[in-house]
Design an enzyme around this catalytic site. Structure first.
Site, PDB file in Angstrom:
ATOM      1  N   GLU A 400       0.649  -1.258  -0.007  1.00  0.00           N
ATOM      2  CA  GLU A 400      -0.011   0.009  -0.080  1.00  0.00           C
ATOM      3  C   GLU A 400       0.897   1.291  -0.179  1.00  0.00           C
ATOM      4  O   GLU A 400       0.584   2.111   0.917  1.00  0.00           O
ATOM      5  CB  GLU A 400      -1.170  -0.018   1.225  1.00  0.00           C
ATOM      6  CG  GLU A 400      -1.830  -1.102   0.902  1.00  0.00           C
ATOM      7  CD  GLU A 400      -3.250  -1.229   2.079  1.00  0.00           C
ATOM      8  OE1 GLU A 400      -2.728  -0.991   3.230  1.00  0.00           O
ATOM      9  OE2 GLU A 400      -4.158  -1.290   1.517  1.00  0.00           O
ATOM     10  N   GLU A 479      -3.893 -10.395   0.117  1.00  0.00           N
ATOM     11  CA  GLU A 479      -5.070 -10.452   1.251  1.00  0.00           C
ATOM     12  C   GLU A 479      -6.343 -10.612   0.783  1.00  0.00           C
ATOM     13  O   GLU A 479      -6.770 -10.145  -0.393  1.00  0.00           O
ATOM     14  CB  GLU A 479      -4.964  -9.003   1.797  1.00  0.00           C
ATOM     15  CG  GLU A 479      -3.817  -8.535   2.344  1.00  0.00           C
ATOM     16  CD  GLU A 479      -3.671  -7.238   2.933  1.00  0.00           C
ATOM     17  OE1 GLU A 479      -4.611  -6.655   3.206  1.00  0.00           O
ATOM     18  OE2 GLU A 479      -2.527  -6.568   3.118  1.00  0.00           O
TER      19      GLU A 479
HETATM   20  C1  GAL Z   1      -5.069  -3.976   4.062  1.00  0.00           C
HETATM   21  C2  GAL Z   1      -3.768  -3.636   4.434  1.00  0.00           C
HETATM   22  C3  GAL Z   1      -3.477  -4.460   5.657  1.00  0.00           C
HETATM   23  C4  GAL Z   1      -4.523  -4.243   6.642  1.00  0.00           C
HETATM   24  C5  GAL Z   1      -5.778  -4.690   6.283  1.00  0.00           C
HETATM   25  C6  GAL Z   1      -6.994  -4.211   7.165  1.00  0.00           C
HETATM   26  O1  GAL Z   1      -5.639  -2.858   2.990  1.00  0.00           O
HETATM   27  O2  GAL Z   1      -2.741  -4.013   3.432  1.00  0.00           O
HETATM   28  O3  GAL Z   1      -2.358  -4.056   6.204  1.00  0.00           O
HETATM   29  O4  GAL Z   1      -4.709  -2.813   6.892  1.00  0.00           O
HETATM   30  O5  GAL Z   1      -6.117  -4.025   5.125  1.00  0.00           O
HETATM   31  O6  GAL Z   1      -6.973  -4.873   8.062  1.00  0.00           O
END
Ligand code: GAL
Length: 980
Positions: A400, A479
């Site tokens: 990010e 993620e």
């Molecule tokens: C993503 C980010 C993580 C965490 C997650 C939300 O966007 O990469 O570090 O913030 O969201 O828990």
């Protein structure tokens, strides 16, 4: 150098670099030998000073995207907490022969200045990156004085805006290294695998006097001696067993120079991209991964090897096969553990500039030439430290950080340095400089569209040609499935896509573990703190509690769901049994397949299956074992099949289940549990009738209201539409599907308020009753109650029919919504208030853990029992928990004995209710921000739900998929009550 150091904390001062000093103290006086630190405290190194001193040294700060200081890069506020550290040490006698002495810091947050014996050594930055200083000129025989001044904030903080606690300090090891003449300054053994053979390509950095040098791999009979750098070249290591996460075969190797011997553990494997496939040793890789932060409830990011190993063993037991080191390199030992235990690793650089996003990425370091060297330095240090690990299959530039020329430069540096591992970075949406396509939280239909060849749909941030380019690469979800609180849902939907579209290579759940920090209330009650619990000026609340494992190490039900979805064998129980291996490289020699049959949850027969050896990806169909018939009176015959480990491994004992499956073999349509005589219907509907019964079997009523069951006070049923909102119910991540067609782009649905806000606005948490009518006789009772919220015309009528028949006391509750409901409901059911003093329950239904419509894979039908406290999960912020679907029969225990039995029956559509037994109402749970804020229990609450809404991932991602959303509807609950 680890141990107790002298320590003091100073506030920052104008100019940033120099702290406010006590009167008369010169700026660098602490570096001097004669400086008096007798008034200082002691602090262990490694540590974060904010986690010591009971608040005297400040407190931790949690933010996700926000910077906890004004955004003015590269500046940070004058008020910059500064930790001065001093340590005296005696130089070991055997350092006398060293040619040089190095001082190594494995992690210091965020910028520090070092002196040795009054000599300034240098400045370090890059909190989760190692740094070595040459201190040969400053070190002296006998006593030495090492001084380190650490500033919490620095320009580097703009590059370290990861979603986690800000925790300053020397938090990883400090090491003094004696380097001999003829030393090995760097050794990189690249170990490839092709068609059964290994090769070793050495790259050595050493002075001429380090030669002759010998590489040995005793197990492979490799012994090569090089007499000069020019002789160093690749060798064929002969036949080897490859390394994989399933079979983490390592070979001990040594490289001995004239000055020293370096030990390595070699794993032979080749990572390559072939079209849109990511292959290791020629086989497609599928990540069943976790994002792993370094977090410990007491130590913060201070590493503890036993703890880390236990974490990795837990991952292995739950079918996790990969780690993304979000969002920085972990302690170096973690990678040794990953090599040894077998986990694919995406190793991520220490880089995140997320706080620039709300400003439209203006001044983003990722694209500003002024930051280029800083970013390149970070990726170089990342790769150079860890390049020898076979577990690492991809390098990740960071997280990010928008996009820009500096990220592109990082990628190109990696391509030049290590072509053997592809480059990952999610923010490169258009795929300009990365090798794999990666996204976070893309909803199911969008992920499907990425996987499909025939989908020309534009991808996020892409033109048509960029979309085509991204579809030509392997895809992974760096993620997905945001595991905050109760959730995520839909793990199985993602898994199906990965099975269907080979371009999709799985993903990494966000995230492995809650980051709660153990703390206490003013009254001394211990709890796990999250954002806002430490007096932060800005913070992001409990967004840091989004793990599949709670802060205390308890695996949540979602981890069980994950284990089931990611199981290495897919087992289908039907007329025949089909077993399909989903393994990458291991066959099934380590597995035994066993079965057990249960009649209404009681064991009936069991045995082992004769399953031929399964190669990776192979499948086989075998006959079902011969099963006895359903015993008299039993209703359901279930066959359970499990794949279990034959022998213990490094991470599980023999018998550990890798995969389980279940199938319904027979059902007796007239089994008592399923037999429902229709309720006698009372034709009268108006008014409160006379002749209402006082007693119906085990139930006592007053004026038509239940007051006692089986001799104990019980109230109910009350309509229950409200559940204590989950973190996903409170999230507005990607809008809601109710307002959009989720099958069409853009898949992020329409922005909409979180569900809990809509539920509150509709008054679901404050509905009040009005008895519309009550009538009855000595053998039956009917009560109609209208439930509605203040200032609302929307209502649900709860129509109770109680009656006695030859089988005892029955209750049918019909729930009938009025017209006009236009929003998803959290639940649809009723609540009974039971006395306190309930010990727990046993039941025939699904279990052993909670389940919801989009998280049902780990729930199996059987007989279970649990203490009251085990029936709900202690999520960091209290919320809906404990629903167990498809209940057949429930026995509630009180004061050590079975007290009340409730049997259920299917509704007209064959659906069974679920139950929740908890010390608190949904309203009480909703009001508590932490478990210790729950009030003392005044009654035990039994919820019987005809339906529950799904979980979704909307705290940071997609809403509950429409098929598992609870649309307003009528429902019917069929219950029978009897003393336990
Ligand atoms: C993503 C980010 C993580 C965490 C997650 C939300 O966007 O990469 O570090 O913030 O969201 O828990």
């Amino acid at each position: 150098m680890n141990g107790d150091w002298r320590f003091r904390l100073l506030p920052g001062a104008p100019g940033g670099a120099v702290a406010v000093l006590p009167d008369g103290e010169a700026p660098d006086a602490i570096a001097e030998d004669g400086f008096d630190d007798s008034g200082w405290d002691e602090l262990p190194v490694p540590s974060h000073w904010v986690l010591h001193g009971g608040g005297r040294y400040g407190r931790p700060i949690y933010t996700n995207v926000q910077f906890p200081f004004p955004i003015e890069p590269p500046f940070v506020p004058d008020d910059n907490p500064t930790g001065d550290h001093r340590r005296r040490f005696a130089l070991p006698a055997d350092f006398a022969g060293a040619e040089s002495v190095l001082l190594r810091f494995d992690g210091v947050e965020s910028r520090y200045r070092v002196w040795l014996n009054g000599v300034e050594i240098g400045i370090g930055s890059g909190s989760r990156l190692a740094q070595e200083f040459d201190v040969t000129h400053a070190v002296r025989p006998g006593e030495n004085l090492l001084v380190v001044r650490v500033h919490q904030w620095s320009a580097a903080s703009y590059l370290e805006d990861q979603d986690q606690w800000w925790l300053p300090g020397i938090f990883r090891d400090v090491t003094l290294l004696a380097r001999p003449a003829g030393a090995l300054d760097d050794v990189w053994l690249r170990t490839d695998y092709h068609a059964g053979r290994g090769s070793i390509r050495p790259e050595i950095v050493a002075a001429d006097d380090a030669y002759p040098m010998t590489l040995r791999v005793p197990e492979l009979g490799v012994e090569v001696t090089w007499h000069s750098a020019s002789e160093v070249s690749g060798i064929d290591a002969g036949p080897v067993q490859p390394w994989s996460a399933e079979l983490p075969r390592l070979y001990d190797a040594t490289v001995a120079s004239t000055g020293e011997t370096v030990r390595l553990r070699l794993g032979f494997r080749t990572v390559e991209i072939a079209g849109d496939r990511l292959l290791v040793n020629g086989e497609r890789l599928v990540f069943h991964g976790m994002n792993r932060h370094e977090t410990h409830p007491d130590r913060g990011r201070v590493f503890d090897e036993d703890w880390a190993r236990a974490d990795l063993l837990l991952m292995k037991r739950f079918n996790v096969n990969a780690i993304r080191t979000s969002h920085y390199p972990p302690h170096p030992r973690l990678l040794d553990l990953a090599d040894e235990l077998g986990l694919w690793v995406i190793l991520e650089c220490d880089l995140e500039t997320h706080g620039f996003e709300p400003g439209g990425w203006r001044d983003n370091p990722s694209d500003d030439p002024a930051w280029r060297e800083a970013l390149l330095d970070r990726i170089e240090r990342t790769v150079e430290r860890d390049k020898n690990h076979p577990s690492i299959v991809l390098w990740s530039l960071g997280n990010e950080s928008g996009t820009g020329q500096n990220l592109a430069a990082m990628a190109s540096w990696v391509h030049g340095r290590d072509p053997g591992r592809p480059v990952h970075y999610e923010g490169d949406y258009a795929g300009a400089y990365t090798d794999v396509y990666s996204r976070m939280y893309s909803p199911v239909p969008e992920t499907a569209s990425i996987g499909r060849d025939d989908s020309g749909a534009l991808l996020l941030g892409c033109s048509a040609s960029e979309s085509a380019r991204q579809r030509s690469k392997p895809f992974l979800l760096c993620e997905y499935a945001h595991a905050m609180g109760n959730g995520p849902g839909a793990l199985d939907q993602y898994e199906e896509l990965v099975e269907r579209y080979p371009r999709l290579h799985g993903g990494f759940v966000w995230e492995w573990r809650d980051h709660g920090l153990r703390t206490r209330t003013a009254d001394g009650i211990e709890f796990f703190g999250y954002g806002g619990d430490f007096g932060e000026v800005v913070h992001d609340g409990n967004f840091v509690m989004d793990g599949m494992v709670l802060s205390d190490g308890t695996p949540t039900p979602s981890l069980h769901e994950f284990a089931q979805v990611a199981a290495p064998f897919a087992i289908e129980v039907a007329d025949m049994l089909t077993i399909r291996s989903r393994r990458h490289s291991a066959d099934s020699a380590d597995v035994v397949f066993s079965w057990s049959a249960e009649a209404d949850g009681e064991p009936l027969a069991s045995g082992e299956l004769d399953v031929p050896l399964l190669a990776p990806h192979a499948s086989v169909t075998v006959a079902r074992p011969a099963l006895p018939g359903l015993p008299d009176g039993a209703g359901e015959l279930w066959l359970n099949v499990a794949a279990r480990l034959v022998a213990p491994t490094a991470w599980a004992s023999a018998g550990h289940p890798l995969a389980t499956a279940q199938g319904l073999i027979a059902r007796a349509p007239d089994a008592p549990a399923l037999r429902w005589s229709p309720a006698p219907r009372d034709p009268a509907t108006g008014g409160l009738g006379s002749g209402l019964p006082d007693v119906l079997g085990p139930a006592r009523f007053e004026a038509g209201r239940l007051v006692e069951l089986a001799g104990e006070p019980v109230r109910g049923p009350r309509l229950a539409l409200w559940r204590a909102p989950t973190d996903n119910d409170r999230g507005s991540g990607f809008g809601s599907y109710q307002d959009a067609d989720p099958t069409l782009p853009p898949w992020r649905a329409t922005p909409a308020p979180p569900w809990d806000a809509r539920w509150r606005a509709a008054g679901l948490d404050r509905m009040v009753p009005r008895v519309v009518s009550a009538s009855g006789s000595a053998s039956w009772l009917r009560v109609r109650t209208r439930w509605a919220a203040a200032n609302s015309r929307l209502a649900v009528v709860c129509d109770e029919h109680w009656w006695l028949d030859e089988r005892g006391l029955a209750l049918v509750v019909d729930l009938e919504p009025s017209t006009g409901w236009d929003l998803i409901w959290p639940r649809l059911g009723v609540r009974f208030d039971l006395p306190t003093g309930i010990d727990g329950a046993s039941w025939f239904g699904t279990g052993p853990l909670e389940s919801y419509p989009d998280s049902l894979q780990a729930a199996r039908v059987g007989r279970f029992s649990a203490a009251l406290g085990e029936l709900t999960v202690g999520y960091a912020r209290p919320q809906e928990s404990g629903h167990r679907s498809d209940l057949r029969s429930l026995t509630v225990r009180r004061s050590g004995a079975d007290w009340l039995r409730i049997d259920t029956g299917p509704d007209a559509a064959g659906r069974l209710p679920g139950f929740t037994l908890t010390p608190h109402t949904a309203e009480e749970v909703d009001r508590a921000a932490h478990p210790h804020e729950l009030p003392p229990s005044t009654a035990t609450r039994l919820y019987l739900d005809a339906a529950q809404h799904g979980l979704g991932s909307r705290a940071c991602g997609p809403d509950v998929w429409p098929a598992q959303a609870l649309a307003p509807r009528a429902a019917s609950l069929r219950l029978r009550f009897a003393p336990g």
